[in-house]
Scaffold this active site. Structure first.
Site, PDB file in Angstrom:
ATOM      1  N   GLN A 211      75.181  72.971  48.989  1.00 40.69           N
ATOM      2  CA  GLN A 211      75.147  73.915  50.123  1.00 40.69           C
ATOM      3  C   GLN A 211      76.530  74.213  50.698  1.00 40.69           C
ATOM      4  O   GLN A 211      76.643  75.038  51.609  1.00 40.69           O
ATOM      5  CB  GLN A 211      74.242  73.359  51.245  1.00 40.69           C
ATOM      6  CG  GLN A 211      72.793  73.188  50.840  1.00 40.69           C
ATOM      7  CD  GLN A 211      72.071  74.500  50.549  1.00 40.69           C
ATOM      8  OE1 GLN A 211      72.514  75.582  50.940  1.00 40.69           O
ATOM      9  NE2 GLN A 211      70.951  74.418  49.858  1.00 40.69           N
ATOM     10  N   LYS A 234      73.172  79.089  43.797  1.00 41.06           N
ATOM     11  CA  LYS A 234      73.298  79.236  45.256  1.00 41.06           C
ATOM     12  C   LYS A 234      74.599  79.961  45.610  1.00 41.06           C
ATOM     13  O   LYS A 234      74.904  80.182  46.773  1.00 41.06           O
ATOM     14  CB  LYS A 234      73.262  77.859  45.919  1.00 41.06           C
ATOM     15  CG  LYS A 234      71.924  77.132  45.706  1.00 41.06           C
ATOM     16  CD  LYS A 234      71.900  75.790  46.393  1.00 41.06           C
ATOM     17  CE  LYS A 234      70.805  74.881  45.893  1.00 41.06           C
ATOM     18  NZ  LYS A 234      69.471  75.198  46.367  1.00 41.06           N
TER      19      LYS A 234
HETATM   20  N1  PMP Z   1      71.262  69.142  47.074  1.00 40.11           N
HETATM   21  C1  PMP Z   1      71.108  70.030  48.064  1.00 40.11           C
HETATM   22  C2  PMP Z   1      71.759  69.760  49.387  1.00 40.11           C
HETATM   23  C3  PMP Z   1      70.369  71.194  47.852  1.00 40.11           C
HETATM   24  O1  PMP Z   1      70.224  72.070  48.834  1.00 40.11           O
HETATM   25  C4  PMP Z   1      69.781  71.424  46.591  1.00 40.11           C
HETATM   26  C5  PMP Z   1      68.955  72.671  46.309  1.00 40.11           C
HETATM   27  N2  PMP Z   1      68.094  73.038  47.325  1.00 40.11           N
HETATM   28  C6  PMP Z   1      69.972  70.468  45.589  1.00 40.11           C
HETATM   29  C7  PMP Z   1      70.699  69.348  45.874  1.00 40.11           C
HETATM   30  C8  PMP Z   1      69.381  70.657  44.223  1.00 40.11           C
HETATM   31  O2  PMP Z   1      69.964  71.741  43.592  1.00 40.11           O
HETATM   32  P1  PMP Z   1      69.371  72.305  42.212  1.00 40.11           P
HETATM   33  O3  PMP Z   1      67.904  72.506  42.438  1.00 40.11           O
HETATM   34  O4  PMP Z   1      70.118  73.568  42.010  1.00 40.11           O
HETATM   35  O5  PMP Z   1      69.655  71.275  41.171  1.00 40.11           O
END
Ligand code: PMP
Length: 415
Positions: A211, A234
């Site tokens: 984030q 993201k």
């Molecule tokens: N850590 C945080 C703080 C997140 O916001 C997210 C996704 N919402 C993740 C890890 C996991 O990311 P991903 O699903 O892209 O592997």
């Protein structure tokens, strides 16, 4: 001049024209208000076009073929790696490992570094606000090794309790793995302080940048953490690709995570030896088009300017938090000193799932649920929250539409 033009573009509503999906309608004739950027950001046309052009013109496997397309594909893939490293201040160019995303990056570190270095009784320190992907991988390696997972508690305003963290740190602490920005509360954690404390205790540090990388300047080398992880999707890039960034010396001492093609030097039936970094950690055919798209996304973000993006998102989210706070029937989940892109809240007397479904009827996309943070929900004493999360292309009008939809929802429920 280019910077000023980009800034003007960032400040104008024209920026929205870069994102085809933002002009679509939902539920008939409702224009879309997309406030679920913490889950995934939308993609500008230049990223969509880069992925399409890659498949139309270049598509070949990387690092293998000795033909023009294979060379071009390899060149584009490696250029994307350099762009990721430059954006995030990677300590070494070969210390940028492409993974499927934040989740896989953390699993890689937990299984490879953790499996090789953790012993029974060692401690892994996370926090109560972590995403499940920064909790479960540590539990898996703890089960394998006999290590113990502990969590830094939170202060009432949604900040980490750094004094409690100090008390939890000891010579048993081998890994501190903390998010830079909470996906649920929006809190920006003081990772420089956290890294200094963890290092003083002799622990390794992983920073979850899922984030932070989308909205903030990040310099992994200057931060001095051991591992930094993030996801392209993201950051205006494609899904299914992300990175692990670490100093080459540290990665060299770690065993492979996945075995297969691309990650080997020599293979016999009895045993194998490993390729050099970064390939040792990139088994199998990678997400080449994803890397190309991420490279295009980074060029786009760099053109707008990461500092300008940070300022824009900050203005939007602070304005949203203030207006939500002033709205009758709304309770914010946290009041952090510094916010990332997210603001989360409850509408008194209405379940968050009902809220999200009803505001969606007006075209407003927000999130409801535990947002992959069940330990945090336990701390909050609620099973679920609502979350509005912002990107630089969101407008004040988006927040106005959210507030109107919340008022309609309250009227419907008679609260
Ligand atoms: N850590 C945080 C703080 C997140 O916001 C997210 C996704 N919402 C993740 C890890 C996991 O990311 P991903 O699903 O892209 O592997």
């Amino acid at each position: 001049m280019k910077g000023i033009m980009s800034m003007n573009r960032l400040l104008s509503s024209e920026i929205r024209d870069d994102f085809p999906v933002l002009s679509r309608k939902v539920h008939g004739d409702c224009s879309l208000v997309y406030l679920d950027n913490a889950a995934t950001s939308q993609k500008p046309a230049c990223v969509i076009d880069a992925v399409s052009a890659y498949y139309r013109r270049t598509n070949a496997n990387v690092h293998r073929g000795m033909h023009a397309l294979a060379e071009e594909a390899t060149g584009e893939y490696e250029a994307a790696r350099r762009a990721v490293g430059a954006l995030l201040g990677a300590p070494d160019p070969e210390g940028v490992i492409f993974t499927r995303g934040t989740t896989e990056s953390i699993n890689l570190v937990a299984q490879s570094w953790g499996g090789a270095n953790l012993r029974a009784g060692d401690e892994i320190l996370i926090s109560v606000m972590e995403h499940h992907s920064n909790i479960v991988p540590w539990q898996l390696v703890a089960q394998r090794t006999g290590a113990v997972v502990k969590a830094v508690p939170l202060m009432p305003e949604g900040e980490l309790d750094l004094e409690a963290m100090e008390r939890l740190l000891s010579e048993r602490t081998k890994m501190v793995s903390i998010t830079q920005v909470s996906n649920a509360l929006g809190t920006v954690n003081p990772v420089d302080v956290i890294i200094a404390k963890a290092k003083a205790a002799g622990a390794k540090v992983l920073i979850d940048g899922a984030q932070s990388a989308p909205h903030m300047p990040v310099d992994v080398k200057a931060l001095g953490c051991d591992f930094f992880v993030c996801s392209a999707h993201k950051m205006c890039g494609p899904t299914g690709i992300g990175a692990l960034i670490a100093p080459a010396g540290l990665l060299e001492g770690m065993p492979p995570f996945l075995g297969g093609g691309e990650m080997i030097d020599q293979v016999t039936i009895e045993a194998s030896s490993w390729a050099d970094l970064p390939y040792k950690f990139e088994a199998g055919t990678p997400n080449i088009a994803g890397a190309v798209g991420w490279g295009a996304a980074i060029a786009y973000l760099n053109d707008l300017g990461i500092e300008a993006i940070e300022q824009r998102v900050h203005e939007r989210v602070e304005d949203a938090a203030a207006r939500l706070e002033a709205e009758p029937g709304v309770t914010l989940t946290a009041h952090p000193r510094k916010r990332g892109g997210a603001v989360s809240f409850w509408l008194d007397g209405i379940h968050p799932h009902d809220v999200a479904q009803l505001v969606d009827q007006s075209g407003v996309a927000i999130r409801a649920g535990h947002v992959c943070c069940q330990p945090l929900m336990k701390h909050l004493g609620h099973p679920a929250i609502n979350r509005a999360s912002y990107s630089f292309y969101n407008t004040e009008e988006d927040t106005t539409r959210l507030l109107e939809a919340l008022r309609t929802t309250r009227k419907l429920f008679g609260v």
